[in-house]
Scaffold this motif. Structure first.
Motif, PDB file in Angstrom:
ATOM      1  N   ASP A   3      34.532  24.597  12.940  1.00 23.48           N
ATOM      2  CA  ASP A   3      35.070  24.689  14.297  1.00 23.48           C
ATOM      3  C   ASP A   3      34.040  24.388  15.378  1.00 23.48           C
ATOM      4  O   ASP A   3      34.415  24.134  16.518  1.00 23.48           O
ATOM      5  N   TYR A  20      44.232  20.543   6.816  1.00 25.50           N
ATOM      6  CA  TYR A  20      43.373  21.381   7.650  1.00 25.50           C
ATOM      7  C   TYR A  20      42.980  20.613   8.903  1.00 25.50           C
ATOM      8  O   TYR A  20      42.807  19.398   8.861  1.00 25.50           O
ATOM      9  N   ALA A  21      42.850  21.331  10.000  1.00 24.98           N
ATOM     10  CA  ALA A  21      42.302  20.771  11.243  1.00 24.98           C
ATOM     11  C   ALA A  21      41.331  21.788  11.818  1.00 24.98           C
ATOM     12  O   ALA A  21      41.619  22.987  11.823  1.00 24.98           O
ATOM     13  N   ALA A  23      38.985  23.341  15.108  1.00 26.70           N
ATOM     14  CA  ALA A  23      39.404  23.759  16.457  1.00 26.70           C
ATOM     15  C   ALA A  23      39.592  22.560  17.391  1.00 26.70           C
ATOM     16  O   ALA A  23      40.546  22.517  18.169  1.00 26.70           O
ATOM     17  N   GLU A  26      42.787  20.889  16.525  1.00 31.36           N
ATOM     18  CA  GLU A  26      43.925  21.656  17.043  1.00 31.36           C
ATOM     19  C   GLU A  26      44.138  21.382  18.525  1.00 31.36           C
ATOM     20  O   GLU A  26      45.272  21.300  18.983  1.00 31.36           O
ATOM     21  N   SER A  27      43.049  21.221  19.278  1.00 35.11           N
ATOM     22  CA  SER A  27      43.201  20.953  20.718  1.00 35.11           C
ATOM     23  C   SER A  27      43.828  19.583  20.953  1.00 35.11           C
ATOM     24  O   SER A  27      44.562  19.395  21.916  1.00 35.11           O
ATOM     25  N   SER A  30      47.557  20.018  20.048  1.00 36.60           N
ATOM     26  CA  SER A  30      48.166  21.085  20.853  1.00 36.60           C
ATOM     27  C   SER A  30      48.948  22.096  20.025  1.00 36.60           C
ATOM     28  O   SER A  30      49.985  22.581  20.451  1.00 36.60           O
ATOM     29  N   LYS A  32      48.252  25.025  16.370  1.00 40.57           N
ATOM     30  CA  LYS A  32      47.413  25.483  15.271  1.00 40.57           C
ATOM     31  C   LYS A  32      47.740  24.657  14.028  1.00 40.57           C
ATOM     32  O   LYS A  32      48.873  24.229  13.826  1.00 40.57           O
ATOM     33  N   TYR A  33      46.726  24.423  13.196  1.00 38.88           N
ATOM     34  CA  TYR A  33      46.970  23.559  12.043  1.00 38.88           C
ATOM     35  C   TYR A  33      48.000  24.167  11.094  1.00 38.88           C
ATOM     36  O   TYR A  33      48.708  23.447  10.404  1.00 38.88           O
ATOM     37  N   GLN A  34      48.133  25.505  11.092  1.00 38.94           N
ATOM     38  CA  GLN A  34      49.146  26.116  10.235  1.00 38.94           C
ATOM     39  C   GLN A  34      50.549  25.656  10.649  1.00 38.94           C
ATOM     40  O   GLN A  34      51.427  25.504   9.809  1.00 38.94           O
ATOM     41  N   GLN A  35      50.771  25.415  11.940  1.00 39.96           N
ATOM     42  CA  GLN A  35      52.068  24.933  12.424  1.00 39.96           C
ATOM     43  C   GLN A  35      52.276  23.464  12.047  1.00 39.96           C
ATOM     44  O   GLN A  35      53.413  23.016  11.910  1.00 39.96           O
TER      45      GLN A  35
END
Length: 124
Positions: A3, A20-21, A23, A26-27, A30, A32-35
Protein backbone atom coordinates in the motif's frame (compact mmCIF):
# COMPACT_ATOMS: atom_id res chain seq x y z
CA UNK A 1 3.84 -2.96 2.43
CA UNK A 2 2.24 -2.89 -1.03
CA UNK A 3 0.00 0.00 0.00
CA UNK A 4 2.95 2.39 0.29
CA UNK A 5 4.04 1.91 -3.34
CA UNK A 6 3.59 5.11 -5.36
CA UNK A 7 2.17 3.01 -8.20
CA UNK A 8 -1.06 1.24 -8.97
CA UNK A 9 -0.65 -2.48 -8.33
CA UNK A 10 -3.21 -4.95 -9.64
CA UNK A 11 -2.77 -8.71 -9.32
CA UNK A 12 -4.84 -10.46 -11.97
CA UNK A 13 -5.48 -14.01 -13.12
CA UNK A 14 -5.15 -15.39 -16.65
CA UNK A 15 -8.52 -13.88 -17.67
CA UNK A 16 -7.49 -10.41 -16.35
CA UNK A 17 -9.84 -10.69 -13.34
CA UNK A 18 -8.75 -8.66 -10.33
CA UNK A 19 -7.34 -10.67 -7.44
CA UNK A 20 -5.78 -7.78 -5.49
CA UNK A 21 -5.33 -4.01 -5.70
CA UNK A 22 -3.12 -1.90 -3.47
CA UNK A 23 -4.33 1.39 -1.91
CA UNK A 24 -3.33 3.47 -4.96
CA UNK A 25 -5.13 1.00 -7.21
CA UNK A 26 -8.24 1.30 -5.06
CA UNK A 27 -8.12 5.09 -5.43
CA UNK A 28 -8.05 4.71 -9.22
CA UNK A 29 -11.08 2.41 -9.34
CA UNK A 30 -12.89 4.30 -6.54
CA UNK A 31 -13.75 1.14 -4.60
CA UNK A 32 -12.12 -1.39 -2.28
CA UNK A 33 -10.60 -4.31 -4.14
CA UNK A 34 -12.91 -6.69 -2.26
CA UNK A 35 -15.85 -4.99 -4.07
CA UNK A 36 -14.07 -5.30 -7.41
CA UNK A 37 -12.58 -8.77 -6.89
CA UNK A 38 -13.05 -11.21 -9.76
CA UNK A 39 -14.23 -8.46 -12.12
CA UNK A 40 -12.19 -7.81 -15.27
CA UNK A 41 -9.78 -4.92 -14.74
CA UNK A 42 -10.76 -3.31 -18.03
CA UNK A 43 -14.38 -3.24 -16.83
CA UNK A 44 -13.34 -1.76 -13.48
CA UNK A 45 -11.27 0.91 -15.20
CA UNK A 46 -14.07 1.48 -17.73
CA UNK A 47 -11.76 0.97 -20.70
CA UNK A 48 -13.38 2.57 -23.73
CA UNK A 49 -13.31 -0.78 -25.55
CA UNK A 50 -14.68 -2.99 -22.76
CA UNK A 51 -18.24 -1.98 -23.65
CA UNK A 52 -17.92 -2.49 -27.41
CA UNK A 53 -17.94 -6.29 -27.35
CA UNK A 54 -20.84 -8.67 -27.55
CA UNK A 55 -20.36 -10.06 -24.07
CA UNK A 56 -17.71 -8.46 -21.86
CA UNK A 57 -14.15 -7.28 -21.63
CA UNK A 58 -12.02 -9.10 -24.19
CA UNK A 59 -14.74 -9.57 -26.81
CA UNK A 60 -14.51 -6.41 -28.92
CA UNK A 61 -12.30 -6.30 -32.05
CA UNK A 62 -10.06 -3.75 -30.27
CA UNK A 63 -9.39 -6.22 -27.44
CA UNK A 64 -7.22 -8.35 -29.74
CA UNK A 65 -4.62 -5.56 -29.59
CA UNK A 66 -5.02 -4.86 -25.84
CA UNK A 67 -1.53 -4.46 -24.42
CA UNK A 68 -2.70 -5.30 -20.90
CA UNK A 69 -4.42 -8.55 -21.92
CA UNK A 70 -1.58 -9.54 -24.28
CA UNK A 71 1.09 -8.73 -21.69
CA UNK A 72 -0.56 -10.96 -19.10
CA UNK A 73 -0.91 -13.80 -21.64
CA UNK A 74 2.76 -13.50 -22.58
CA UNK A 75 3.92 -13.39 -18.96
CA UNK A 76 1.90 -16.51 -18.12
CA UNK A 77 3.19 -18.40 -21.16
CA UNK A 78 6.87 -17.36 -21.06
CA UNK A 79 7.50 -16.26 -17.46
CA UNK A 80 9.30 -13.13 -18.65
CA UNK A 81 8.70 -9.66 -17.22
CA UNK A 82 7.20 -7.12 -19.62
CA UNK A 83 7.39 -3.33 -19.48
CA UNK A 84 5.46 -1.02 -21.78
CA UNK A 85 4.02 2.48 -21.89
CA UNK A 86 0.51 2.82 -23.28
CA UNK A 87 -2.14 5.51 -23.56
CA UNK A 88 -5.54 4.32 -22.33
CA UNK A 89 -8.92 6.01 -22.36
CA UNK A 90 -10.86 5.19 -19.20
CA UNK A 91 -13.92 6.39 -17.36
CA UNK A 92 -17.64 6.43 -17.83
CA UNK A 93 -19.39 8.79 -18.35
CA UNK A 94 -16.46 11.22 -18.21
CA UNK A 95 -13.62 9.83 -20.29
CA UNK A 96 -10.00 10.72 -19.67
CA UNK A 97 -6.80 9.67 -21.37
CA UNK A 98 -4.20 8.28 -19.01
CA UNK A 99 -0.62 7.28 -19.67
CA UNK A 100 0.07 3.84 -18.25
CA UNK A 101 3.58 2.53 -17.57
CA UNK A 102 2.80 -1.17 -17.42
CA UNK A 103 5.07 -3.74 -15.79
CA UNK A 104 3.77 -7.31 -15.80
CA UNK A 105 5.55 -10.24 -14.20
CA UNK A 106 4.79 -13.72 -12.94
CA UNK A 107 3.70 -14.23 -9.36
CA UNK A 108 3.20 -17.68 -7.87
CA UNK A 109 1.50 -18.41 -4.58
CA UNK A 110 1.16 -22.10 -3.83
CA UNK A 111 -0.33 -23.71 -6.93
CA UNK A 112 -1.82 -20.43 -8.20
CA UNK A 113 -0.14 -18.48 -10.97
CA UNK A 114 -1.12 -14.89 -11.53
CA UNK A 115 0.31 -11.88 -13.25
CA UNK A 116 0.65 -8.79 -11.13
CA UNK A 117 0.79 -5.63 -13.15
CA UNK A 118 2.20 -2.51 -11.64
CA UNK A 119 1.37 0.73 -13.36
CA UNK A 120 2.23 4.35 -12.92
CA UNK A 121 -0.69 6.28 -14.25
CA UNK A 122 -0.75 9.96 -15.06
CA UNK A 123 -3.74 11.81 -16.40
CA UNK A 124 -3.19 13.86 -19.57
Amino acid sequence: MLDILPSVLFVVDSDIRLLYANAFGESLISMKYQQAAQRHTEDILACEHSFEGTDRCGTSPSCADCLIRNSVKKVLSTGETIRNEIPMTIGVPEKKVVSVLLTAGLFESGSNRSAPSSSRISVN
